[in-house]
Scaffold this motif. Structure first.
Motif, PDB file in Angstrom:
ATOM      1  N   LEU A 150      -6.727   0.383  -0.265  1.00  0.00           N
ATOM      2  CA  LEU A 150      -7.530   1.005  -1.315  1.00  0.00           C
ATOM      3  C   LEU A 150      -8.391   2.093  -0.703  1.00  0.00           C
ATOM      4  O   LEU A 150      -9.079   1.858   0.301  1.00  0.00           O
ATOM      5  CB  LEU A 150      -8.440  -0.034  -1.995  1.00  0.00           C
ATOM      6  CG  LEU A 150      -9.553   0.524  -2.903  1.00  0.00           C
ATOM      7  CD1 LEU A 150      -8.976   1.213  -4.131  1.00  0.00           C
ATOM      8  CD2 LEU A 150     -10.528  -0.581  -3.309  1.00  0.00           C
ATOM      9  N   VAL A 151      -8.368   3.276  -1.302  1.00  0.00           N
ATOM     10  CA  VAL A 151      -9.292   4.356  -0.961  1.00  0.00           C
ATOM     11  C   VAL A 151     -10.183   4.570  -2.173  1.00  0.00           C
ATOM     12  O   VAL A 151      -9.690   4.882  -3.266  1.00  0.00           O
ATOM     13  CB  VAL A 151      -8.558   5.659  -0.604  1.00  0.00           C
ATOM     14  CG1 VAL A 151      -9.568   6.765  -0.293  1.00  0.00           C
ATOM     15  CG2 VAL A 151      -7.628   5.440   0.588  1.00  0.00           C
ATOM     16  N   CYS A 152     -11.482   4.393  -2.005  1.00  0.00           N
ATOM     17  CA  CYS A 152     -12.425   4.576  -3.108  1.00  0.00           C
ATOM     18  C   CYS A 152     -13.202   5.863  -2.871  1.00  0.00           C
ATOM     19  O   CYS A 152     -13.843   6.033  -1.832  1.00  0.00           O
ATOM     20  CB  CYS A 152     -13.371   3.386  -3.208  1.00  0.00           C
ATOM     21  SG  CYS A 152     -14.272   3.300  -4.771  1.00  0.00           S
ATOM     22  N   VAL A 190      -0.844   2.237  -1.958  1.00  0.00           N
ATOM     23  CA  VAL A 190      -2.170   2.845  -1.894  1.00  0.00           C
ATOM     24  C   VAL A 190      -2.759   2.866  -3.288  1.00  0.00           C
ATOM     25  O   VAL A 190      -2.164   3.422  -4.221  1.00  0.00           O
ATOM     26  CB  VAL A 190      -2.124   4.280  -1.325  1.00  0.00           C
ATOM     27  CG1 VAL A 190      -3.514   4.929  -1.396  1.00  0.00           C
ATOM     28  CG2 VAL A 190      -1.620   4.269   0.116  1.00  0.00           C
ATOM     29  N   TRP A 191      -3.924   2.249  -3.420  1.00  0.00           N
ATOM     30  CA  TRP A 191      -4.711   2.348  -4.644  1.00  0.00           C
ATOM     31  C   TRP A 191      -5.723   3.471  -4.437  1.00  0.00           C
ATOM     32  O   TRP A 191      -6.482   3.444  -3.466  1.00  0.00           O
ATOM     33  CB  TRP A 191      -5.444   1.040  -4.926  1.00  0.00           C
ATOM     34  CG  TRP A 191      -4.545  -0.109  -5.285  1.00  0.00           C
ATOM     35  CD1 TRP A 191      -3.825  -0.877  -4.433  1.00  0.00           C
ATOM     36  CD2 TRP A 191      -4.282  -0.608  -6.593  1.00  0.00           C
ATOM     37  NE1 TRP A 191      -3.127  -1.832  -5.129  1.00  0.00           N
ATOM     38  CE2 TRP A 191      -3.389  -1.695  -6.453  1.00  0.00           C
ATOM     39  CE3 TRP A 191      -4.721  -0.253  -7.868  1.00  0.00           C
ATOM     40  CZ2 TRP A 191      -2.931  -2.424  -7.539  1.00  0.00           C
ATOM     41  CZ3 TRP A 191      -4.268  -0.981  -8.944  1.00  0.00           C
ATOM     42  CH2 TRP A 191      -3.380  -2.049  -8.790  1.00  0.00           C
ATOM     43  N   LEU A 202      -1.093   4.204  -6.824  1.00  0.00           N
ATOM     44  CA  LEU A 202      -1.618   3.787  -8.121  1.00  0.00           C
ATOM     45  C   LEU A 202      -3.021   4.351  -8.269  1.00  0.00           C
ATOM     46  O   LEU A 202      -3.883   4.148  -7.411  1.00  0.00           O
ATOM     47  CB  LEU A 202      -1.654   2.255  -8.220  1.00  0.00           C
ATOM     48  CG  LEU A 202      -0.279   1.573  -8.175  1.00  0.00           C
ATOM     49  CD1 LEU A 202      -0.442   0.062  -8.160  1.00  0.00           C
ATOM     50  CD2 LEU A 202       0.576   2.004  -9.365  1.00  0.00           C
ATOM     51  N   ARG A 203      -3.253   5.086  -9.349  1.00  0.00           N
ATOM     52  CA  ARG A 203      -4.539   5.749  -9.581  1.00  0.00           C
ATOM     53  C   ARG A 203      -5.360   4.949 -10.588  1.00  0.00           C
ATOM     54  O   ARG A 203      -4.849   4.545 -11.634  1.00  0.00           O
ATOM     55  CB  ARG A 203      -4.305   7.164 -10.109  1.00  0.00           C
ATOM     56  CG  ARG A 203      -3.624   8.095  -9.104  1.00  0.00           C
ATOM     57  CD  ARG A 203      -3.150   9.381  -9.762  1.00  0.00           C
ATOM     58  NE  ARG A 203      -1.954   9.149 -10.571  1.00  0.00           N
ATOM     59  CZ  ARG A 203      -1.448  10.035 -11.423  1.00  0.00           C
ATOM     60  NH1 ARG A 203      -2.063  11.198 -11.598  1.00  0.00           N
ATOM     61  NH2 ARG A 203      -0.359   9.751 -12.098  1.00  0.00           N
ATOM     62  N   VAL A 204      -6.637   4.761 -10.254  1.00  0.00           N
ATOM     63  CA  VAL A 204      -7.524   3.968 -11.111  1.00  0.00           C
ATOM     64  C   VAL A 204      -8.833   4.716 -11.292  1.00  0.00           C
ATOM     65  O   VAL A 204      -9.498   5.073 -10.314  1.00  0.00           O
ATOM     66  CB  VAL A 204      -7.808   2.588 -10.493  1.00  0.00           C
ATOM     67  CG1 VAL A 204      -8.658   1.751 -11.456  1.00  0.00           C
ATOM     68  CG2 VAL A 204      -6.526   1.865 -10.138  1.00  0.00           C
ATOM     69  N   GLU A 247      -8.119  -5.445 -11.535  1.00  0.00           N
ATOM     70  CA  GLU A 247      -6.842  -4.738 -11.672  1.00  0.00           C
ATOM     71  C   GLU A 247      -6.000  -4.898 -10.408  1.00  0.00           C
ATOM     72  O   GLU A 247      -4.789  -5.117 -10.488  1.00  0.00           O
ATOM     73  CB  GLU A 247      -7.079  -3.262 -11.984  1.00  0.00           C
ATOM     74  CG  GLU A 247      -5.805  -2.507 -12.291  1.00  0.00           C
ATOM     75  CD  GLU A 247      -6.059  -1.171 -12.971  1.00  0.00           C
ATOM     76  OE1 GLU A 247      -5.110  -0.383 -13.079  1.00  0.00           O
ATOM     77  OE2 GLU A 247      -7.200  -0.926 -13.390  1.00  0.00           O
ATOM     78  N   ILE A 248      -6.629  -4.783  -9.253  1.00  0.00           N
ATOM     79  CA  ILE A 248      -5.877  -4.948  -8.007  1.00  0.00           C
ATOM     80  C   ILE A 248      -5.407  -6.392  -7.859  1.00  0.00           C
ATOM     81  O   ILE A 248      -4.260  -6.655  -7.467  1.00  0.00           O
ATOM     82  CB  ILE A 248      -6.739  -4.527  -6.805  1.00  0.00           C
ATOM     83  CG1 ILE A 248      -7.074  -3.037  -6.897  1.00  0.00           C
ATOM     84  CG2 ILE A 248      -6.010  -4.821  -5.497  1.00  0.00           C
ATOM     85  CD1 ILE A 248      -8.062  -2.564  -5.843  1.00  0.00           C
TER      86      ILE A 248
END
Length: 256
Positions: A14-16, A39-40, A64-66, A82-83
């Motif tokens: 995950l990259v925030c 990759v989220w 996946l884009r959130v 969601e993850i």
């Protein structure tokens, strides 16, 4: 070199703060690796980011884009849900969250420029958002191995502060360092193969640094792609034995 130490399988990452600058460059670098499964990419406008859209076209379902506003805890809780609906474990989380002069925050030069709104804005994005991200992702980091890395800043070092100024930015990054150092101790008890890192990416040509680049030598102003490469190198080099520590882009430790 493995993405993180002792990684046995392709990673879920995950990259925030992923829609621009270093976060976007990290997504591109991670997706280019064979040892990354998923990759989220989370940010306030992840689904509207043209950069992330281009990566999604290139890499398909691996990205996946959130949409997630990390300043609001309900949004972070929704991201974690969601993850969790897809994966039971994240191997790597990278937080690039941070502001300097936006959303009411300022790069104050004197005490006279301080105000409560600016301080609150700085701490909301630079301090509270990353540690609350870790709080909500904790169930996904209990298995081995797991690394949580957050971008800090050398100006957040109290020992290295010789120039003054930038009150709220310095203080919010120093507070982030303390919170994540403390969290590293708790996480170690839950998962002995966990790692929490604070990383200084160097001065990078992004929206955050643009107003302050005039006095930066050209060779010390990094591209987002170079900064992303350096960040991933530090993540790969520092495992559980280094959890709770603070490193610069070049592998040198930064004093608290």
């Amino acid at each position: 070199m493995s993405l993180i130490p002792d990684l046995p399988d392709p990673a879920n990452v995950l990259v925030c703060g992923a829609s621009q600058g270093i976060g976007l460059a990290l997504c591109a670098a991670l997706l280019a690796r064979d040892d990354v499964r998923q990759v989220w990419a989370a940010s306030r406008q992840a689904t509207g980011s043209s950069g992330l859209a281009a990566l999604a076209e290139q890499y398909g379902g691996r990205l996946l884009r959130v949409d997630c506003d990390a300043r609001h805890e309900q949004s972070l809780a929704g991201l974690a849900r969601e993850i969790s609906a897809t994966w039971q474990h994240l191997h790597l989380v990278i937080s690039t969250l941070g502001i300097l002069q936006e959303d009411g925050a300022q790069a104050e030069k004197s005490l006279a420029q301080l105000d409560l709104a600016g301080l609150q804005a700085s701490f909301a994005s630079n301090t509270f958002a990353p540690v609350l991200l870790l709080k909500h992702l904790l169930p996904l980091l209990r298995k081995q191995p797991a690394t949580f890395a957050a971008l800090s800043a050398r100006v957040g070092s109290i020992g290295d502060n010789h120039l003054g100024g930038w009150y709220s930015y310095r203080a919010s990054k120093a507070a982030l360092n303390q919170l994540l150092h403390t969290a590293s101790i708790e996480l170690k008890r839950l998962n002995s193969a966990s790692t929490v890192l604070l990383l200084h990416p160097g001065t990078t040509d992004t929206q955050l640094s643009q107003p302050f680049q005039a006095n930066v030598p050209a060779e010390r102003l990094f591209t987002p792609a170079f900064a992303a490469q350096c960040i991933l190198e530090q993540v790969a080099r520092h495992g559980p034995a280094h959890s709770g520590t603070f490193w610069a882009w070049d592998g040198q430790p930064v004093e608290w």
